[in-house]
Motif scaffolding. Structure first.
Motif, mmCIF file in Angstrom:
data_model
loop_
_atom_site.group_PDB
_atom_site.id
_atom_site.type_symbol
_atom_site.label_atom_id
_atom_site.label_comp_id
_atom_site.label_asym_id
_atom_site.label_seq_id
_atom_site.Cartn_x
_atom_site.Cartn_y
_atom_site.Cartn_z
ATOM 1 N N ARG A 287 56.474 -9.091 80.243
ATOM 2 C CA ARG A 287 55.500 -8.168 78.939
ATOM 3 C C ARG A 287 55.498 -9.186 77.994
ATOM 4 O O ARG A 287 54.277 -9.102 77.190
ATOM 5 C CB ARG A 287 55.884 -6.460 78.548
ATOM 6 C CG ARG A 287 56.034 -5.964 79.340
ATOM 7 C CD ARG A 287 56.374 -4.716 78.795
ATOM 8 N NE ARG A 287 56.102 -3.459 79.811
ATOM 9 C CZ ARG A 287 54.914 -3.047 80.236
ATOM 10 N NH1 ARG A 287 53.466 -3.230 80.410
ATOM 11 N NH2 ARG A 287 55.548 -2.339 81.382
ATOM 12 N N ALA A 288 55.955 -10.682 77.851
ATOM 13 C CA ALA A 288 55.229 -11.428 77.282
ATOM 14 C C ALA A 288 53.998 -11.910 76.892
ATOM 15 O O ALA A 288 53.787 -12.123 75.666
ATOM 16 C CB ALA A 288 56.562 -12.982 77.458
ATOM 17 N N LEU A 289 53.797 -12.179 78.550
ATOM 18 C CA LEU A 289 52.330 -13.013 78.022
ATOM 19 C C LEU A 289 51.751 -11.774 77.148
ATOM 20 O O LEU A 289 50.918 -12.654 76.576
ATOM 21 C CB LEU A 289 51.669 -13.172 79.434
ATOM 22 C CG LEU A 289 50.460 -14.148 78.954
ATOM 23 C CD1 LEU A 289 50.484 -14.732 80.719
ATOM 24 C CD2 LEU A 289 48.940 -13.423 79.853
ATOM 25 N N PRO A 290 51.065 -10.965 77.635
ATOM 26 C CA PRO A 290 50.012 -9.857 76.584
ATOM 27 C C PRO A 290 51.129 -9.649 74.983
ATOM 28 O O PRO A 290 49.774 -9.518 74.071
ATOM 29 C CB PRO A 290 50.686 -7.979 77.344
ATOM 30 C CG PRO A 290 51.151 -8.681 78.925
ATOM 31 C CD PRO A 290 51.722 -9.827 78.691
ATOM 32 N N ALA A 291 52.550 -9.911 74.725
ATOM 33 C CA ALA A 291 52.512 -9.882 73.479
ATOM 34 C C ALA A 291 52.532 -11.052 73.066
ATOM 35 O O ALA A 291 52.215 -11.092 71.328
ATOM 36 C CB ALA A 291 54.178 -9.173 73.180
ATOM 37 N N LEU A 292 51.806 -12.486 73.877
ATOM 38 C CA LEU A 292 51.959 -13.558 73.163
ATOM 39 C C LEU A 292 50.210 -13.298 72.783
ATOM 40 O O LEU A 292 49.888 -13.328 71.909
ATOM 41 C CB LEU A 292 51.776 -14.772 73.841
ATOM 42 C CG LEU A 292 51.751 -15.581 73.222
ATOM 43 C CD1 LEU A 292 52.436 -16.609 72.196
ATOM 44 C CD2 LEU A 292 51.583 -16.984 74.456
ATOM 45 N N VAL A 293 49.224 -13.158 73.787
ATOM 46 C CA VAL A 293 48.166 -12.636 73.839
ATOM 47 C C VAL A 293 47.790 -11.912 72.414
ATOM 48 O O VAL A 293 46.816 -12.768 71.900
ATOM 49 C CB VAL A 293 47.553 -11.723 74.695
ATOM 50 C CG1 VAL A 293 45.796 -11.796 74.395
ATOM 51 C CG2 VAL A 293 47.746 -13.105 75.975
ATOM 52 N N GLU A 294 48.798 -10.837 72.541
ATOM 53 C CA GLU A 294 48.240 -9.854 71.154
ATOM 54 C C GLU A 294 48.455 -10.617 69.745
ATOM 55 O O GLU A 294 47.728 -10.861 68.646
ATOM 56 C CB GLU A 294 48.794 -8.744 71.050
ATOM 57 C CG GLU A 294 48.757 -7.477 70.409
ATOM 58 C CD GLU A 294 49.490 -5.958 70.350
ATOM 59 O OE1 GLU A 294 49.405 -5.242 69.729
ATOM 60 O OE2 GLU A 294 50.519 -6.761 70.814
ATOM 61 N N ALA A 295 49.433 -11.607 69.438
ATOM 62 C CA ALA A 295 49.790 -12.217 68.491
ATOM 63 C C ALA A 295 48.647 -13.670 68.170
ATOM 64 O O ALA A 295 48.752 -14.010 67.020
ATOM 65 C CB ALA A 295 50.947 -13.178 68.850
ATOM 66 N N VAL A 296 48.187 -13.753 69.250
ATOM 67 C CA VAL A 296 47.444 -14.883 69.089
ATOM 68 C C VAL A 296 46.200 -15.557 68.976
ATOM 69 O O VAL A 296 45.308 -15.239 68.777
ATOM 70 C CB VAL A 296 47.164 -16.390 70.013
ATOM 71 C CG1 VAL A 296 49.060 -16.978 70.039
ATOM 72 C CG2 VAL A 296 46.521 -15.505 71.002
ATOM 73 N N ARG A 297 45.410 -13.511 69.388
ATOM 74 C CA ARG A 297 44.031 -13.368 69.113
ATOM 75 C C ARG A 297 43.296 -13.063 68.248
ATOM 76 O O ARG A 297 42.484 -13.517 68.575
ATOM 77 C CB ARG A 297 44.344 -11.579 69.644
ATOM 78 C CG ARG A 297 42.657 -10.056 69.817
ATOM 79 C CD ARG A 297 41.575 -11.260 70.920
ATOM 80 N NE ARG A 297 42.205 -11.300 72.439
ATOM 81 C CZ ARG A 297 41.425 -11.425 72.901
ATOM 82 N NH1 ARG A 297 40.458 -12.314 73.092
ATOM 83 N NH2 ARG A 297 41.380 -11.386 74.585
ATOM 84 N N PHE A 298 43.739 -12.911 67.031
ATOM 85 C CA PHE A 298 42.686 -13.116 65.985
ATOM 86 C C PHE A 298 43.099 -13.517 65.305
ATOM 87 O O PHE A 298 41.866 -14.174 64.581
ATOM 88 C CB PHE A 298 43.012 -12.095 65.013
ATOM 89 C CG PHE A 298 43.519 -10.413 65.297
ATOM 90 C CD1 PHE A 298 41.936 -9.457 66.396
ATOM 91 C CD2 PHE A 298 44.089 -9.484 65.987
ATOM 92 C CE1 PHE A 298 42.180 -8.256 66.745
ATOM 93 C CE2 PHE A 298 44.491 -8.479 66.244
ATOM 94 C CZ PHE A 298 42.685 -7.760 66.922
ATOM 95 N N THR A 299 42.919 -14.991 65.550
ATOM 96 C CA THR A 299 43.386 -16.631 64.838
ATOM 97 C C THR A 299 43.144 -17.381 65.014
ATOM 98 O O THR A 299 42.283 -18.496 65.845
ATOM 99 C CB THR A 299 45.078 -16.442 64.847
ATOM 100 O OG1 THR A 299 45.521 -16.823 65.557
ATOM 101 C CG2 THR A 299 45.426 -15.748 63.551
ATOM 102 N N ALA A 300 43.398 -17.553 67.033
ATOM 103 C CA ALA A 300 42.452 -18.085 67.771
ATOM 104 C C ALA A 300 42.144 -16.907 69.579
ATOM 105 O O ALA A 300 42.631 -17.054 70.582
ATOM 106 C CB ALA A 300 44.094 -18.865 68.544
ATOM 107 N N ARG A 301 41.067 -17.056 69.224
ATOM 108 C CA ARG A 301 40.730 -16.342 70.317
ATOM 109 C C ARG A 301 40.733 -17.362 71.818
ATOM 110 O O ARG A 301 40.357 -16.170 72.487
ATOM 111 C CB ARG A 301 38.991 -15.618 69.561
ATOM 112 C CG ARG A 301 38.875 -14.347 71.013
ATOM 113 C CD ARG A 301 37.726 -13.255 69.949
ATOM 114 N NE ARG A 301 37.348 -12.152 70.575
ATOM 115 C CZ ARG A 301 38.442 -11.354 70.406
ATOM 116 N NH1 ARG A 301 38.945 -11.105 69.502
ATOM 117 N NH2 ARG A 301 37.515 -9.578 70.867
#
Length: 838
Positions: A287-301
């Motif tokens: 589940r690390a990749l979805p967590a990382l996507v969640e962390a960068v979604r709003f700053t590096a879409r």
């Protein structure tokens, strides 16, 4: 250690290796996978009472006693020696206090409780703070130290002034890091420094433990999630993506902290994870990749979209981040009973192409297992506008669970929870890059289904085929199951074709039908789909023999039969009548068919044509005429037919139907429950045929298999599309089609062609042909056969039936005499072969 590390309290369990002489601890050990233990070889020598602790010779096939201690549980077991790596004092490059080898692998006999799990391992490194426990396993007898030197073969660690000293019974035990709670090596020996104040010991680092076990062919005991991660096809793609600067304050350090927090990991207070370490984490933590996507979604879409594209192309990880997963499970588990009961129906309706295991839909606690299964399924929705991402199946299922029409004026639905589910869907869809239009389409689908679902009782469709009887066992059947929650039949997973007894059939049906219970008092219907030979199969009497209660199918649920074979052989005209009869089911009076009405097929045909749109028939004819009457009504398109398969005259059931226009399947179920209580006053054994034109079975289900249908005596009702209940002297049209040559029937020529009843064999061809001496009627029949499938008149004239045998049922009860004669009625394949596929 890297920037990320595990965290938490010191991991247990502790393992004591007990001396055979007095049962006292001779040392410690650590758990490995597969109920294996790892300790030092000299600990085994000590437990066996050998005088030389460093004796290198193999002690033989021995076993020692071990005690395994975890929180609130302690067990003792025998542990057999499976691998011996003796102490090696004469290896090159050793100091005066060092030796190589000195490892032993044991395997515990008997299963261990689930609480006993192997700890994680990590290489030993300088400046690690480590902790060792005494062999007794007592929580307070630990010694803390710091690794002061490690060259990969040996690790030296010094104890603090206020720490316990490491003694002999610490040998073989794990060295734990205080911060990361991983094992970095085994305690091996204590050094006595004369006149010094330093308390120093050395151990075998994980690096050498792994090498020694690998050399012994035990690599499977030392495997870690990161093994071979650099060879993963997605590794360098991820490294390239993650080796970019982030346009935010804190950059990768801040994102790394967010991922560590969600995944339950610790991290360094300064610096940031490298691209390589992040890539390793994304490939080893599901589940690390979805967590990382969640962390960068709003700053590096753009970066988030590229990470998701890599995940989809390589089928990586789970769909949800840890936070999303926990939130969804919590919302589903908190649903009120009325809303939670709809989850199985919503999942089946949302995912018509996915066979979700019934065990997951039945619940029995948390919905976590169901969520984990659904998130592994790819999206099956139409492509979104402008090439967007399809809605994942999990989100589609959640939208069906939260369908808005369930909220209005419905007590116990959990309005707040359903609204929270839709909000959860919207946030996850945004993180995944799902276009809003696509999600709204799924919401509309869910609302349409929910409106229909509320007014349609669920049903389980059961197709059964009896296998040839054997003298040494019970009757057996092949079965296929579908369930329909209002969105059409969907196959139940694991539709295997193994033979089943009646009890096994009942058990599987009860398991599936249990997942369809809605909690609103509307019972699911069990619909048995059969061919015409199995209309009186007593499925309603079957029960699960392994339950403390009888669990009789026909008492717990409405059980009906459906025979598509009979209805469809009548052609489109009969199907049209069937639909119209169903439409007028509640407005037309039921047909009452007694011996007088069923005196001949011609008489019954006249009644059916007079009452052309009657939707229900009650068969009270005697047993000798009952079967033919039932099949005639079904073939004529009567959708609801009730009869009694028992031996009592008339129909004992009819007097108990208090509401002739009520829900007949439920009324019949109630009668079956009364028959269990009072068999003398309720002797009937009702059979209810029920065929709703709006709820069709799967295509082809219930039709006879070619080899089976032609392999039985040709005594059936339908002959070439014509109904033939009694022997006839008139002309009968025969549709041969493409039967195997050895099954070609003899054609009964009409009296107008021969002046008497004669028989000629149908020419052995695969299609219509023409011969010089061929009669005109046969030539015209061939032309019609080539142009379209044979469709005959629904009924043909029949003479009087033979008088019944009062001493017992006559041969071929309820069946017409054969009209066709097979060329060789014994030339069939052996039906005893049960490995056929149908």
């Amino acid at each position: 250690m890297g920037w990320f590390h595990t965290r938490g309290p010191s991991s247990r369990p502790a393992v004591s290796v007990l001396a055979g002489a007095d049962g006292e601890p001779a040392g410690s050990a650590v758990l490995l996978p597969g109920q294996h233990l790892l300790t030092c070889a000299h600990v085994i020598n000590s437990a066996l009472g050998r005088p030389d602790l460093l004796a290198p010779d193999h002690p033989g096939p021995v076993a020692v006693r071990v005690r395994i201690i975890a929180r609130e549980i302690t067990v003792e077991r025998e542990a057999e020696l499976t691998a011996w790596i003796p102490p090696r004092l004469d290896d090159g490059g050793l100091g005066g206090y060092e030796w190589n080898g000195d490892l032993a692998v044991l395997r515990v006999t008997g299963p261990l409780p689930p609480a006993f799990q192997p700890p994680p391992w990590h290489p030993m490194a300088k400046e690690q703070r480590v902790r060792a426990w005494h062999g007794s396993g007592e929580p307070g007898v630990f010694a803390d130290a710091e690794v002061t030197n490690c060259d990969g073969r040996f690790g030296y660690f010094d104890g603090g002034d206020r720490s316990l000293d490491i003694e002999q019974s610490y040998s073989g035990g794990p060295l734990w890091t205080n911060d990361e709670s991983v094992v970095v090596g085994l305690v091996t020996a204590k050094l006595a420094v004369h006149g010094g104040l330093v308390r120093r010991a050395w151990g075998i680092p994980w690096q050498r433990v792994r090498q020694e076990l690998d050399d012994k062919g035990l690599a499977h005991l030392t495997a870690t999630p990161e093994d071979g991660v650099r060879d993963h096809p997605a590794y360098w793609e991820l490294v390239t993506l993650l080796d970019r600067p982030l346009p935010t304050v804190g950059g990768w350090a801040r994102c790394g902290q967010a991922v560590a927090r969600q995944c339950g990991l610790g991290h360094h207070a300064d610096g940031a994870p490298s691209a390589e370490e992040l890539a390793r984490l994304l490939l080893t933590h599901e589940r690390a990749l979805p967590a990382l996507v969640e962390a960068v979604r709003f700053t590096a879409r753009d970066l988030a979209d590229e990470l998701l594209a890599v995940a989809r192309s390589h089928n990586l990880s789970r769909l949800l981040s840890p936070q999303e997963y926990k939130r969804l499970v919590a919302l589903l588990d908190a649903l009120p009973a009325a809303a939670a009961a709809r989850i199985p129906a919503a999942v089946r309706a949302a995912l018509p192409l996915a066979a979700v295991p019934a065990a997951l839909l039945n619940g029995g606690g948390s919905t976590a297992a169901l969520v984990e299964h659904l998130e592994t399924l790819h999206g099956d929705s139409p492509p979104a506008p402008r090439g967007g991402v399809a809605v994942p199946r999990l989100l589609r299922a959640v939208e069906y669970v939260a369908a808005p029409c369930f909220r209005a004026n419905e007590p116990g639905t959990g309005v707040d929870q359903l609204a929270a589910l839709r909000h959860w869907c919207a946030r996850v869809a945004d993180r995944l890059g799902v276009h809003g239009t696509a999600l709204r389409d799924r919401q509309a689908d869910a609302a349409d289904w929910a409106k229909k679902w509320q007014h349609t009782p669920p049903r389980v469709l059961v197709e059964l085929r009896a296998l040839p009887a054997r003298d040494d066992g019970p009757e057996r059947y092949r079965m296929r199951l579908w369930c329909d929650d209002g969105s059409g039949p969907q196959p139940v997973s694991e539709q295997d074709q193994r033979p089943r007894t009646s009890g096994e059939v009942a058990r599987e049906i009860l398991t599936v039908v249990g997942s369809l219970r809605r909690g609103d008092g509307l019972l699911p219907v069990v619909e048995l789909i059969v061919d015409r030979d199995s209309l009186e199969l007593p499925l309603d009497d079957w029960e699960d023999p392994d339950q403390p209660l009888p669990r009789v199918l026909g008492a717990e649920y409405p059980v009906v039969v459906n025979c598509p074979e009979l209805r469809e052989r009548g052609g489109e005209g009969i199907l049209s009548d069937w639909r119209e009869r169903w439409r007028r089911l509640d407005s037309e009076e039921p047909l009452h068919i007694d011996d007088e009405a069923a005196e001949s097929t011609r008489a019954l045909y006249g009644l059916l044509m007079e009452r052309r749109f009657a939707g229900r028939a009650h068969i009270v004819a005697s047993r000798q005429r009952r079967s033919a009457a039932v099949q005639t009504c079904l073939a004529a398109g009567v959708p609801v037919v009730l009869w009694d398969r028992g031996d009592k005259p008339g129909s004992p059931v009819l007097g108990h139907l208090t509401d002739p226009r009520g829900h007949l399947p439920e009324q019949v179920r109630i009668y079956r429950t009364m028959a269990l209580q009072r068999p003398l006053t309720c002797p009937g054994r009702p059979v209810l045929a029920w065929a709703n034109p709006e709820l069709l079975p799967p295509e082809g289900v219930g039709r006879p298999v070619l080899g089976e249908d032609f392999g039985r005596p040709n005594e059936g009702l339908m002959v070439g599309g014509s109904l033939s209940h009694m022997a006839t002297a008139g002309p009968v049209e025969v549709a041969v089609g493409r039967m195997p040559a050895r099954l070609r029937p003899m054609v009964v020529l009409p009296p107008s062609e021969t002046g008497e009843r004669a028989q000629r064999s149908v020419p052995d061809t695969d299609g219509p042909t023409e011969t010089e001496d061929e009669p005109q009627w046969l030539r015209e029949w061939r032309e019609d056969l080539a142009a379209q499938p044979p469709v005959d008149h629904p009924l043909s004239a029949d003479p009087e039936p033979p008088p019944p045998d009062t001493d017992g049922p006559p041969p071929n009860v309820g069946r017409p005499l054969p009209v066709l004669e097979l060329a060789d009625p014994t030339d069939f394949d052996d039906p005893e072969d049960e490995d056929f596929v149908w």
